[in-house]
Design a protein around this motif. Structure first.
Motif, PDB file in Angstrom:
ATOM      1  N   GLU A  42       2.138   0.479 -17.524  1.00 35.74           N
ATOM      2  CA  GLU A  42       0.885   1.171 -17.272  1.00 35.74           C
ATOM      3  C   GLU A  42       0.865   1.788 -15.877  1.00 35.74           C
ATOM      4  O   GLU A  42       1.638   1.410 -15.006  1.00 35.74           O
ATOM      5  N   VAL A  43      -0.050   2.715 -15.694  1.00 34.04           N
ATOM      6  CA  VAL A  43      -0.202   3.355 -14.398  1.00 34.04           C
ATOM      7  C   VAL A  43      -0.744   2.339 -13.396  1.00 34.04           C
ATOM      8  O   VAL A  43      -1.631   1.559 -13.709  1.00 34.04           O
ATOM      9  N   ASP A  44      -0.168   2.332 -12.217  1.00 36.02           N
ATOM     10  CA  ASP A  44      -0.602   1.411 -11.168  1.00 36.02           C
ATOM     11  C   ASP A  44      -1.970   1.851 -10.654  1.00 36.02           C
ATOM     12  O   ASP A  44      -2.104   2.940 -10.105  1.00 36.02           O
ATOM     13  N   PRO A  45      -3.009   1.017 -10.835  1.00 37.43           N
ATOM     14  CA  PRO A  45      -4.351   1.448 -10.424  1.00 37.43           C
ATOM     15  C   PRO A  45      -4.634   1.238  -8.936  1.00 37.43           C
ATOM     16  O   PRO A  45      -5.716   1.600  -8.460  1.00 37.43           O
ATOM     17  N   ASP A  46      -3.696   0.667  -8.206  1.00 33.20           N
ATOM     18  CA  ASP A  46      -3.989   0.311  -6.814  1.00 33.20           C
ATOM     19  C   ASP A  46      -3.832   1.481  -5.852  1.00 33.20           C
ATOM     20  O   ASP A  46      -3.195   2.481  -6.152  1.00 33.20           O
ATOM     21  N   ASN A  47      -4.444   1.317  -4.690  1.00 39.82           N
ATOM     22  CA  ASN A  47      -4.320   2.297  -3.606  1.00 39.82           C
ATOM     23  C   ASN A  47      -3.331   1.786  -2.561  1.00 39.82           C
ATOM     24  O   ASN A  47      -3.241   0.587  -2.319  1.00 39.82           O
ATOM     25  N   TYR A  48      -2.638   2.713  -1.966  1.00 43.29           N
ATOM     26  CA  TYR A  48      -1.657   2.359  -0.941  1.00 43.29           C
ATOM     27  C   TYR A  48      -1.854   3.250   0.287  1.00 43.29           C
ATOM     28  O   TYR A  48      -2.239   4.405   0.161  1.00 43.29           O
ATOM     29  N   GLY A  49      -1.574   2.670   1.440  1.00 45.55           N
ATOM     30  CA  GLY A  49      -1.803   3.412   2.680  1.00 45.55           C
ATOM     31  C   GLY A  49      -0.512   3.874   3.325  1.00 45.55           C
ATOM     32  O   GLY A  49       0.566   3.367   3.050  1.00 45.55           O
ATOM     33  N   SER A  50      -0.647   4.877   4.172  1.00 46.49           N
ATOM     34  CA  SER A  50       0.475   5.380   4.963  1.00 46.49           C
ATOM     35  C   SER A  50       0.018   5.514   6.400  1.00 46.49           C
ATOM     36  O   SER A  50      -1.025   6.105   6.647  1.00 46.49           O
ATOM     37  N   VAL A  51       0.783   4.983   7.317  1.00 42.28           N
ATOM     38  CA  VAL A  51       0.409   5.058   8.730  1.00 42.28           C
ATOM     39  C   VAL A  51       1.623   5.478   9.555  1.00 42.28           C
ATOM     40  O   VAL A  51       2.718   4.981   9.328  1.00 42.28           O
ATOM     41  N   TYR A  52       1.418   6.430  10.430  1.00 43.35           N
ATOM     42  CA  TYR A  52       2.435   6.750  11.430  1.00 43.35           C
ATOM     43  C   TYR A  52       1.945   6.205  12.763  1.00 43.35           C
ATOM     44  O   TYR A  52       0.771   6.382  13.102  1.00 43.35           O
ATOM     45  N   ALA A  53       2.826   5.542  13.487  1.00 45.39           N
ATOM     46  CA  ALA A  53       2.389   4.999  14.769  1.00 45.39           C
ATOM     47  C   ALA A  53       3.568   4.901  15.725  1.00 45.39           C
ATOM     48  O   ALA A  53       4.726   4.992  15.323  1.00 45.39           O
TER      49      ALA A  53
END
Ligand SMILES: [Zn+2]
Lengths: 987, 106
Positions: A157-168
């Motif tokens: 199934e499609v992954d319903p979660d959210n994921y973040g991206s950070v540059y630092a």
């Protein structure tokens, strides 16, 4: 409380009991437990089946290096994650987990017949056995292998979660929060540096958490850890990141960190980010990843209950769990004695310590005896018994052939320590072999990076602390009390009385690779460790051989009779531990997966129900169906109205480059095949651009706005590369030319009006331009205004009809379009899309670069010699056009095709032959490049690139299709409609 | 992801701002030279490139930056930039490159 719990030990919260499920059965644990620790506390060691032989397996380790205990965790629809290590999965109330690779159940597994027949599954078995016949691969072998040898099932199934991206960025990035990492952070913090400290575990502190015997500067290790963490938290310049894995180390101190936010929480509010991928550019990187204990390679070393000595220590000190009631310790290193004593101190009975070495420090033996532990020096474990868990070990002494059996319910092993060089190796730091300890150590750094503590071979708490302080820019030396870490001996082979065929001693637990497999690979001629790895699959599982690579190397080098460094070490590659696709993608999914460029007029087309197609990165209206029309009907109608009256087309995506400067026409002369010097201001010309190799590169209409200013158009998809091509030549080959280039693609909206009524429509609204045919002929450009908006008005045609291209500043594009559409109602103005545009141009034989040409077509091949200047001394591609093979006879040439059956529309890309009855493979003459149904002509039209095509005029060629149908077509000139261009002159 | 020093911006910028643009110091013959060249010589100019193991002179384009083409010496084994320099500067000699190497990159 379970008999395996040791309340008062560990960091779990004994006031917060947690129930979770494993394979449908409910188990008890405490907050802070992992799935593995809670199952061990319930007396369960059997947690999985092995990859190839389906052998019962329990955890070998207690952390991310775990090869065996892989589980699937489910938390609702779309949230099923396979192949997670039970040793790192924190439990929460109601967590659903399951074992993998077993059918029908973990206790009884049908696939275990692989184990019984394992003599038939040696290294390279799959490569050798399943090679022939080739046709069996897809249907028989692969499905079989996939079913029988595998990990958990992939989610569907499609992954319903959210994921973040950070540059630092940061000054100092520290990986690992053991004593070395903490001391480094403390020192760097005092220097007012911007510090990030990451650790893959939920608790910071590394080995300090499981070192109850250690004191630092007069504090217990636990108190020192707590105090240090408090100091760092308060410092304001140190960012502490637990549950964060440094997964990869790239050029110039660019490190990827995967942070897990929610997987350990029982309740996750919707929309919360599950994981974040941090891309960190660090000034300096301090690697303090520690070391991983090495298993020993002996028959039956994979039985549930056999685990690393340090893992048993971790289970005791972090989770308050004793891994058994009666333990045997098998070691070749002093450090396992400390583990045994610690466990003994926690009320775990240590039946015996078996030491493979012949000589051991007396104080260790004395201490063991003081505690009532039998020590067997110079002996090895030669076999184990037990089904779901070990019940007995057999020990053996080779000189006197002594054998003895000892009952136990867990066996701890220690074959020494392997410094973790994973990230160091990612950074391309070099390594050196330390023959004394039998390990690779960091040598020369390739980045601004140091490797300290156990990962640098500096074992012991004080050594780690002092190295940490130094790496962080401090000069502190710590005072510690700690048991001597000791020394060990590396065995490439443990003695056994058994026939090799009767033993199974595992090196790589996850991929089921035994010592025999590695020796077999060497016998069969694999002499480099990289080849041995690929042949045996040792180290190729999801754990990347964290516990197996060094043992495999020892065995292979012994079999080869070479020193380990001559055999090499396999390459470590990112990610350090398996990483979710979600974390890697971040927010770049669905609508944010790729940028879609839209024109200013796009919303109107959408409102009209246009069907869109992607063209390069643009989305363009393809056709405008009305009243349930299909594409064919819509395009036929759009074509007809345009030819009969008036069509309107959004051409804004055309590439546009403003070429400006005193030397602009000189530059144009060099970039295009045709001459530009004499083109008058206000005139337009079609331009053809070649690559230096003489092949058609791009084309487009160019208008001269002023002596020193050209308005250049390019193909939609070609705009970026044409701009680059021009900049490249201007900057590097013709820098003496005073010319400026500006990409203006997005500055202009372009509305193309085509059809006999085009002039009538715009006449009332245009100011400052005389539209009469005499004053404004075909291929001219004028500046004026339309609806009061400044415009560059081109009189050009890509359809063969009277045509205008109205360029207006983009932000007026939609308004002008709407006004034209409203005013055009009296001419039945019809919006058309890219499909109709293609049909109209194909009817006229106008080429599309990239469709009718393919990067090997010269102007001559395309029948466009007329546009190549003979007078110009130089232009890009000129010399190449004289190359012998570019002027040779019989090249593929662009011709027209008319099918014998006018209703047949040839397939674009279809191959063309002279004789369809010749045997396969046939002699291909070329292929169809463009093919459409022409409503205006009542027949299909096509263009094709055909060998010697110009000499085949009037001849019949054949287009054989899959399924046996053969189409016939006649070669004609590729101009089908209004060959004399009379329709352009409509008044 | 590498950092690349743009000699025009005089700044180290992330690799994604740049585009590789082939081997450096291959001058395009002028009109007269072109006509004197045999097909074989012209093909050599068009198609034949070094495939160097070690320090390689190559062109880069600061495409998503200042838009300038520049030259660089990059070690193809370590993927490290030894030095970047402006278009029009001469191809550095071997001794110049080793001097740069000793002085650290860029
Ligand atoms: Zn720049």
């Amino acid at each position: 409380m379970s008999e395996f719990r040791r309340p008062g030990r560990g960091l779990v919260d004994y006031d917060s009991p947690v129930k979770f499920s494993f394979d449908g059965k409910t188990y008890d644990g405490f907050e802070g437990d992992t799935v593995a620790s809670a199952l061990l506390a319930s007396g369960v060691h059997l947690m999985g089946r092995s990859f190839k032989y389906h052998r019962p397996r329990g955890p070998v380790g207690a952390g991310s290096e775990e090869p065996n205990a892989l589980i699937t965790v489910t938390r609702g629809k779309g949230r099923m994650t396979p192949n997670l290590r039970a040793t790192t999965m924190e439990i929460y109330a109601g967590k659903e987990t399951a074992s993998q690779n077993r059918y029908p159940g973990l206790g009884f597994d049908a696939g275990a017949f692989n184990n019984v027949f394992s003599a038939f599954f040696p290294a390279g078995f799959y490569n050798k056995t399943f090679m022939w016949p080739k046709s069996f691969w897809d249907k028989v072998y692969e499905p079989f292998i996939r079913k029988m040898a595998g990990l958990g099932p992939a989610p569907t199934e499609v992954d319903p979660d959210n994921y973040g991206s950070v540059y630092a960025t940061c000054d100092v990035l520290i990986v690992g929060s053991g004593p070395a990492g903490l001391a480094a952070a403390l020192a760097a913090s005092k220097k007012d540096q911007d510090v990030i400290l990451v650790d893959e575990n939920p608790q910071l502190g590394g080995s300090l958490i499981s070192s109850p015997e250690v004191t630092i500067d007069g504090l217990s290790a636990a108190d020192w850890r707590a105090k240090t963490l408090k100091t760092l938290e308060k410092s304001g310049n140190v960012r502490l990141m637990p549950r964060t894995t440094a997964i990869g180390y790239y050029h110039d101190n660019f490190v990827a960190l995967a942070e897990r936010h929610t997987d350990h929480l029982p309740m996750v509010e919707p929309g919360r980010i599950r994981e974040t991928l941090h891309r960190i550019r660090a000034g300096e990187v301090i690697l303090a990843q520690g070391a991983i204990e090495r298993p020993l390679v002996f028959d039956g070393n994979d039985r549930p209950g056999v685990m690393l000595a340090s893992a048993a220590q971790t289970y005791l000190n972090i989770y308050g769990v004793a891994v058994g009631k009666e333990l045997v310790v098998f070691t070749s290193h002093d450090s396992a004695y400390n583990a045994a004593f610690e466990l003994a101190g926690a009320n775990v009975r240590i039946a015996s310590i078996i030491d493979a070495r012949r000589e051991v420090h007396a104080h260790l033996i004395e201490e063991a005896e003081r505690r009532g532990i039998d020590v067997h020096i110079g002996m090895v474990v030669s076999g184990t018994k037990g089904k779901k868990r070990i019940s007995e070990v057999e020990i053996y002494e080779s000189v006197h052939n002594d054998r003895k059996r000892i009952k136990c319910d867990a066996l701890l092993m220690c074959g020494g320590w392997t410094p973790s060089l994973h990230l160091w190796s990612h950074s391309k730091g070099s390594i050196k072999w330390d023959s004394q300890t039998g390990v690779y150590l960091p040598d020369k750094a390739n980045e601004n990076c140091v490797c300290i503590g156990a990962s640098n071979g500096d074992f012991g708490v004080k050594a780690a602390l002092d190295a940490g302080s130094k790496a962080g820019g401090g000069r502190k030396t710590y005072k510690t009390e700690e048991p001597d870490f000791g020394v060990g001996e590396v065995f490439d082979h443990l003695p056994s009385y058994k026939k090799s065929s009767k033993t199974k001693a595992f090196v790589d637990f996850q991929n089921d690779v035994t010592d025999k497999d590695i020796k077999l690979a060497v016998r069969e001629g694999f002499h480099s460790i990289e080849h041995v790895k690929r042949y045996t699959t040792n180290g190729m599982a999801t754990d990347q051989g964290k516990t197996s690579n060094l043992n495999a190397l020892e065995i292979a080098s012994k079999a080869l009779g070479k020193d380990a460094p001559q055999v090499g070490l396999t390459t470590f590659r990112p990610p350090y531990t398996p990483t979710t696709f979600g974390a890697l993608c971040g927010y770049r999914t669905d609508d944010l997966f790729e940028v879609t460029r839209k024109t200013a007029i796009d919303p109107w087309a959408e409102g009209q129900g246009a069907v869109f197609e992607p063209v390069g990165v643009w989305r363009r209206a393809w056709y405008f169906p009305q009243d349930g029309e299909d594409m064919h009907a819509a395009v036929a109608r759009e074509c007809k109205v345009t030819r009969d009256s008036l069509g309107i087309f959004d051409a804004s995506t055309l590439g546009k480059i403003e070429v400006v400067g005193p030397d602009a026409s000189k530059f144009m002369n060099l970039m295009y095949t045709n001459p530009w010097s004499k083109l008058g201001v206000g005139a337009c010309r079609y331009g053809l651009m070649l690559g230096e190799n003489g092949y058609i590169y791009d084309d487009g209409v160019v208008g001269r706005i002023a002596e020193d200013r050209f308005h250049v158009t390019t193909t939609t998809g070609g705009a970026p590369r044409v701009y680059r091509h021009m900049e490249d030549y201007l900057q590097t080959e013709f820098p003496e030319l005073d010319v400026w280039l500006t990409s203006t693609t997005e500055q202009w909206s372009v509305i193309a009006l085509n059809g006999p009524n085009a002039r009538k429509l715009i006449a009332p609204f245009v100011e400052g331009i005389d539209l009469s045919p005499e004053a404004f002929p075909h291929m001219a450009v004028r500046e004026g205004s339309i609806f009061g908006i400044p415009t560059r008005l081109f009189r050009v045609s890509f359809s063969g009809e009277l045509g205008f291209e109205i360029n207006i500043p983009s932000h007026f594009g939609l308004a002008v379009w709407k006004a034209l559409f409203e005013a055009g109602q009296e001419y039945n103005i019809t919006p058309y899309g890219t499909e109709t545009m293609h049909v109209l141009r194909a009817e006229k034989g106008f080429i599309i670069v990239g469709q009718d040409t393919d990067g090997t077509v010269t102007p001559q091949d395309a029948g466009m010699n007329w546009i190549v200047s003979k007078k110009k001394k130089d232009f890009v591609g000129k010399r190449s056009l004289q190359r012998s093979d570019l002027v040779a006879e019989g090249r593929k040439q662009l011709i027209g095709l008319l099918t014998d059956d006018p209703k047949v529309v040839l397939e674009e890309g279809a191959q063309i032959v002279a004789d369809p009855n010749q045997p396969i493979p046939m002699d291909m003459l070329g292929h169809v490049t463009s093919s459409y149904w022409s409503e205006s002509l009542g027949k299909s039209v096509a263009m094709a690139l055909v060998k010697d095509g110009f000499n085949l005029m009037g001849q019949t060629l054949h287009i054989p299709m899959a399924g046996g149908v053969v189409h016939k077509a006649t070669v004609v000139k590729p101009v089908f409609y209004d060959p004399n261009g009379e329709r352009l002159n409509v008044l | 992801m590498m950092l690349i020093h743009c000699p025009y911006c005089d700044e180290k910028r992330p690799e994604i701002e740049f585009a590789y643009a082939g081997e450096a110091h291959i001058a395009r013959p002028d009109a007269a030279e072109q006509q004197e060249m045999s097909d074989a010589q012209w093909s050599e100019f068009l198609f034949i490139r070094d495939n160097k193991r070690g320090e390689h002179c190559e062109r880069w384009w600061h495409a998503n930056g200042c838009n300038m083409f520049f030259n660089a010496v990059r070690n193809t084994v370590t993927d490290k930039f030894v030095k970047t320099y402006k278009m029009g500067q001469k191809r550095p000699s071997a001794s110049q490159i080793s001097k740069w190497n000793e002085g650290g990159n860029v």
